[in-house]
Structure formats: structure tokens, C-alpha cells
Design a protein around this motif. Structure first.
Motif, PDB file in Angstrom:
ATOM      1  N   LEU A 180      -3.204  -7.518  -5.388  1.00  0.00           N
ATOM      2  CA  LEU A 180      -3.637  -7.180  -4.037  1.00  0.00           C
ATOM      3  C   LEU A 180      -3.441  -8.374  -3.113  1.00  0.00           C
ATOM      4  CD1 LEU A 180      -6.947  -5.335  -4.960  1.00  0.00           C
ATOM      5  CD2 LEU A 180      -4.941  -4.265  -3.941  1.00  0.00           C
ATOM      6  N   GLY A 181      -3.195  -8.076  -1.830  1.00  0.00           N
ATOM      7  CA  GLY A 181      -3.009  -9.152  -0.864  1.00  0.00           C
ATOM      8  C   GLY A 181      -3.485  -8.756   0.509  1.00  0.00           C
ATOM      9  N   TYR A 182      -3.733  -9.764   1.345  1.00  0.00           N
ATOM     10  CA  TYR A 182      -4.206  -9.545   2.715  1.00  0.00           C
ATOM     11  C   TYR A 182      -3.493 -10.562   3.597  1.00  0.00           C
ATOM     12  CZ  TYR A 182      -7.640  -8.730   6.486  1.00  0.00           C
ATOM     13  OH  TYR A 182      -8.259  -8.404   7.665  1.00  0.00           O
ATOM     14  N   LEU A 183      -2.640 -10.073   4.484  1.00  0.00           N
ATOM     15  CA  LEU A 183      -1.878 -10.952   5.369  1.00  0.00           C
ATOM     16  C   LEU A 183      -2.072 -10.539   6.817  1.00  0.00           C
ATOM     17  CD1 LEU A 183       1.675 -11.447   3.773  1.00  0.00           C
ATOM     18  CD2 LEU A 183      -0.251 -13.033   3.728  1.00  0.00           C
ATOM     19  N   LEU A 184      -2.040 -11.516   7.717  1.00  0.00           N
ATOM     20  CA  LEU A 184      -2.013 -11.226   9.143  1.00  0.00           C
ATOM     21  C   LEU A 184      -0.602 -10.807   9.525  1.00  0.00           C
ATOM     22  CD1 LEU A 184      -4.193 -14.115  10.602  1.00  0.00           C
ATOM     23  CD2 LEU A 184      -4.876 -11.799   9.969  1.00  0.00           C
ATOM     24  N   LYS A 185      -0.501  -9.928  10.506  1.00  0.00           N
ATOM     25  CA  LYS A 185       0.803  -9.355  10.864  1.00  0.00           C
ATOM     26  C   LYS A 185       1.781 -10.393  11.407  1.00  0.00           C
ATOM     27  CE  LYS A 185      -0.570  -4.564  11.620  1.00  0.00           C
ATOM     28  NZ  LYS A 185      -0.663  -3.431  12.565  1.00  0.00           N
ATOM     29  N   ASP A 186       1.276 -11.462  12.015  1.00  0.00           N
ATOM     30  CA  ASP A 186       2.225 -12.459  12.530  1.00  0.00           C
ATOM     31  C   ASP A 186       2.952 -13.174  11.402  1.00  0.00           C
ATOM     32  OD1 ASP A 186       0.281 -14.171  11.573  1.00  0.00           O
ATOM     33  OD2 ASP A 186      -0.259 -15.017  13.522  1.00  0.00           O
ATOM     34  N   ARG A 203      -6.787   6.166  -7.766  1.00  0.00           N
ATOM     35  CA  ARG A 203      -5.911   7.204  -8.304  1.00  0.00           C
ATOM     36  C   ARG A 203      -4.830   6.630  -9.210  1.00  0.00           C
ATOM     37  NH1 ARG A 203      -4.355  11.228  -3.266  1.00  0.00           N
ATOM     38  NH2 ARG A 203      -6.461  11.512  -2.389  1.00  0.00           N
ATOM     39  N   HIS A 204      -4.363   5.448  -8.857  1.00  0.00           N
ATOM     40  CA  HIS A 204      -3.260   4.815  -9.591  1.00  0.00           C
ATOM     41  C   HIS A 204      -3.684   3.383  -9.956  1.00  0.00           C
ATOM     42  CE1 HIS A 204      -0.568   8.093  -8.303  1.00  0.00           C
ATOM     43  NE2 HIS A 204      -1.226   8.007  -7.161  1.00  0.00           N
ATOM     44  N   PRO A 205      -4.480   3.227 -10.998  1.00  0.00           N
ATOM     45  CA  PRO A 205      -4.994   1.904 -11.374  1.00  0.00           C
ATOM     46  C   PRO A 205      -3.885   0.862 -11.491  1.00  0.00           C
ATOM     47  CG  PRO A 205      -6.045   3.616 -12.676  1.00  0.00           C
ATOM     48  CD  PRO A 205      -4.929   4.286 -11.915  1.00  0.00           C
ATOM     49  N   GLY A 206      -4.137  -0.281 -10.850  1.00  0.00           N
ATOM     50  CA  GLY A 206      -3.161  -1.371 -10.909  1.00  0.00           C
ATOM     51  C   GLY A 206      -2.074  -1.315  -9.866  1.00  0.00           C
ATOM     52  N   LEU A 207      -2.059  -0.277  -9.022  1.00  0.00           N
ATOM     53  CA  LEU A 207      -1.028  -0.192  -7.983  1.00  0.00           C
ATOM     54  C   LEU A 207      -1.100  -1.430  -7.086  1.00  0.00           C
ATOM     55  CD1 LEU A 207       1.114   1.361  -6.286  1.00  0.00           C
ATOM     56  CD2 LEU A 207      -0.819   2.309  -4.977  1.00  0.00           C
ATOM     57  N   PRO A 208      -0.024  -2.210  -6.984  1.00  0.00           N
ATOM     58  CA  PRO A 208      -0.036  -3.384  -6.113  1.00  0.00           C
ATOM     59  C   PRO A 208      -0.038  -2.969  -4.638  1.00  0.00           C
ATOM     60  CG  PRO A 208       1.654  -3.581  -7.821  1.00  0.00           C
ATOM     61  CD  PRO A 208       1.199  -2.146  -7.800  1.00  0.00           C
ATOM     62  N   ILE A 209      -0.919  -3.569  -3.852  1.00  0.00           N
ATOM     63  CA  ILE A 209      -1.031  -3.225  -2.441  1.00  0.00           C
ATOM     64  C   ILE A 209      -1.185  -4.490  -1.607  1.00  0.00           C
ATOM     65  CG2 ILE A 209      -2.374  -1.995  -0.692  1.00  0.00           C
ATOM     66  CD1 ILE A 209      -3.310  -0.074  -2.832  1.00  0.00           C
ATOM     67  N   LEU A 210      -0.359  -4.598  -0.570  1.00  0.00           N
ATOM     68  CA  LEU A 210      -0.470  -5.683   0.396  1.00  0.00           C
ATOM     69  C   LEU A 210      -0.971  -5.095   1.711  1.00  0.00           C
ATOM     70  CD1 LEU A 210      -0.036  -8.644   1.196  1.00  0.00           C
ATOM     71  CD2 LEU A 210       2.341  -8.079   1.735  1.00  0.00           C
ATOM     72  N   VAL A 211      -2.146  -5.533   2.139  1.00  0.00           N
ATOM     73  CA  VAL A 211      -2.762  -5.034   3.361  1.00  0.00           C
ATOM     74  C   VAL A 211      -2.404  -5.948   4.527  1.00  0.00           C
ATOM     75  CG1 VAL A 211      -4.969  -4.612   4.526  1.00  0.00           C
ATOM     76  CG2 VAL A 211      -4.651  -3.888   2.160  1.00  0.00           C
ATOM     77  N   LEU A 212      -2.053  -5.343   5.662  1.00  0.00           N
ATOM     78  CA  LEU A 212      -1.713  -6.091   6.866  1.00  0.00           C
ATOM     79  C   LEU A 212      -2.780  -5.875   7.933  1.00  0.00           C
ATOM     80  CD1 LEU A 212       2.079  -5.177   7.120  1.00  0.00           C
ATOM     81  CD2 LEU A 212       1.075  -7.241   6.117  1.00  0.00           C
ATOM     82  N   SER A 213      -3.080  -6.931   8.695  1.00  0.00           N
ATOM     83  CA  SER A 213      -4.095  -6.826   9.738  1.00  0.00           C
ATOM     84  C   SER A 213      -3.682  -7.657  10.942  1.00  0.00           C
ATOM     85  CB  SER A 213      -5.452  -7.309   9.207  1.00  0.00           C
ATOM     86  OG  SER A 213      -6.445  -7.210  10.198  1.00  0.00           O
ATOM     87  N   GLN A 214      -4.057  -7.177  12.126  1.00  0.00           N
ATOM     88  CA  GLN A 214      -3.766  -7.914  13.348  1.00  0.00           C
ATOM     89  C   GLN A 214      -4.642  -9.154  13.474  1.00  0.00           C
ATOM     90  OE1 GLN A 214      -1.273  -6.816  15.506  1.00  0.00           O
ATOM     91  NE2 GLN A 214      -1.481  -8.801  16.475  1.00  0.00           N
ATOM     92  N   TYR A 215      -5.881  -9.034  12.993  1.00  0.00           N
ATOM     93  CA  TYR A 215      -6.855 -10.115  13.106  1.00  0.00           C
ATOM     94  C   TYR A 215      -7.501 -10.361  11.749  1.00  0.00           C
ATOM     95  CZ  TYR A 215      -6.381  -8.414  17.893  1.00  0.00           C
ATOM     96  OH  TYR A 215      -5.874  -7.981  19.086  1.00  0.00           O
ATOM     97  N   VAL A 216      -8.208 -11.475  11.648  1.00  0.00           N
ATOM     98  CA  VAL A 216      -8.974 -11.764  10.436  1.00  0.00           C
ATOM     99  C   VAL A 216     -10.215 -10.876  10.430  1.00  0.00           C
ATOM    100  CG1 VAL A 216     -10.265 -13.482   9.127  1.00  0.00           C
ATOM    101  CG2 VAL A 216      -8.192 -14.148  10.370  1.00  0.00           C
TER     102      VAL A 216
END
Length: 211
Positions: A101-107, A73-86
Motif C-alpha cells: 500500500l502507498g500514499y502519495l501527493l498528486k504533485d 475482496r482481494h486480499p493483498g491487492l497492491p494499491i497506491l492512493v493519491l491525494s491533493q493534500y496531506v
């Protein structure tokens, strides 16, 4: 910098709001599910979004799907995704969507400066991958054509480091980094016409080559 957050854990969401406010960010909206997140993104037009991989009602992949839909919907919107596990599938899928874009563990959140630096890097169009995510993905999908040094370089590329940062981490020259990256591109069959996303494509090819 305005942020929209999608996190169903009330305590963590409140903590994120406080942490980001103290770091100079403005939390434009706190949401608890994918529908509310997408509505907030449409209404608030944030500079960057923070999204939990798993959201109500199914707590499976609602967050990652919402992140990808927000990008549509919004091309180029920066998003950092958080996850408890890999979660390797989601990490690879996110990377395929390009930069910012990014992917980080919650710790990682508890390391405040590291977390806010990652968010700023994503907001600036960079790609950020949690070192633990990178480690597990690369261990699962080694490419024997790459030399040990090239595998070190591509792992740091996946973390979002530029050539200068990689050179500093590995104690080699910028020219050496450039040479190693050129070798990686060649071995993975990435043509110069792919230059816009070759760093991301290289990581994806590395991860998927033996899948």
C-alpha cells in the motif's frame, strides 16, 4: 503490469493513462467513482490499483473506503492512493491495512521516475508514504522516547526504504540501522511475534502514541 485507475478528474486520468503506458504499464480500466472502481477490480484482477482519496459523489473519503473494500475482496491487492493534500487520518488508516500500500501527493506524479518507482514498489508488496505526509505526521506526533536518529530511521521506514537504503541515506552502516530499528521496536513495545508487519506497526505506533 496491469493497473486499474480511479480518478474523477478527466485530464489527470488521461495523463496517468498516457504516463503509465509510456512507462510500460497496461491500464486495464479507467474509472471515475468507487462503484465503478470496485467492479473493474473484480473484473480485471489488476496487478496494482491507483485510487484518488476523494471520489464522487461526496468527494470525502469514497476513494480510501473503496481501496480498503478492494483489499477485503482481494486480499493483498497492491494499491497506491493519491491525494491533493496531506490527509493525516486517511494516511494512518491506509498504513494499518498492511503492506502493498502507498500514499502519495498528486504533485509527485510530475516526477515521473519517482512516481513509477513508487508504484512498482507498492506492486511488489512494499509500503510507500510521500515524504511530505511522513513529515507532517511525525511533526504532529513526536515520541520523546525515541532518539533523534531513531526518528530519522523511522521516518525513512515509513517512506518504504529497506535497511540498506536507510544506511545509504544516513551514511551509517547496515548494522547501525539494524540496531536503531531494534531500539525502535523495543521502545514501541513491538514483540518479535509481530515480525511480519513490525515496520508498519512501528510507524503506526509512532504516529498514534500521543493521539
Amino acid at each position: 503490469m496491469r493497473v486499474v485507475i480511479a480518478e474523477d478528474n478527466v485530464l489527470l486520468a488521461s495523463g496517468l493513462e498516457l504516463l503509465l503506458a509510456e512507462a510500460g504499464f497496461e491500464v486495464a480500466a479507467l474509472t471515475v467513482d468507487a462503484v465503478a472502481f470496485l467492479r473493474a477490480v473484480d473484473e480485471q484482477n489488476p496487478d496494482v490499483a491507483l485510487v484518488d482519496v476523494r471520489l464522487p459523489p461526496g468527494f470525502r473519503d469514497e476513494g480510501i473506503r473503496a481501496a480498503l473494500e478492494a483489499r477485503r475482496r482481494h486480499p493483498g491487492l497492491p494499491i497506491l492512493v493519491l491525494s491533493q493534500y496531506v490527509e493525516q487520518q486517511y494516511a494512518g488508516e491506509l498504513l494499518s491495512a498492511g503492506g502493498g500500500l502507498g500514499y502519495l501527493l498528486k504533485d509527485r506524479i510530475s516526477r515521473v521516475s519517482e512516481f513509477t518507482d513508487a508504484l512498482l514498489r507498492v506492486a511488489g508488496g512494499g509500503t510507500v508514504m510521500d515524504p511530505e505526509v511522513v513529515s507532517q505526521l511525525l511533526a504532529r506526533n513526536p515520541i520523546t522516547a525515541l532518539t533523534p536518529r531513531e526518528r530519522e530511521v523511522i521516518a525513512l521506514m515509513a517512506e518504504g526504504m529497506d535497511n540498506q537504503a536507510i544506511a545509504g541515506r544516513l551514511f551509517i552502516t547496515d548494522n547501525a540501522v539494524h540496531k536503531h530499528i531494534g531500539g525502535i521496536f523495543t521502545k514501541l513495545g513491538l514483540a518479535p511475534t509481530d515480525s511480519g508487519h513490525r515496520r508498519v506497526l512501528a510507524v503506526l505506533r509512532y504516529l498514534d502514541d500521543q493521539g
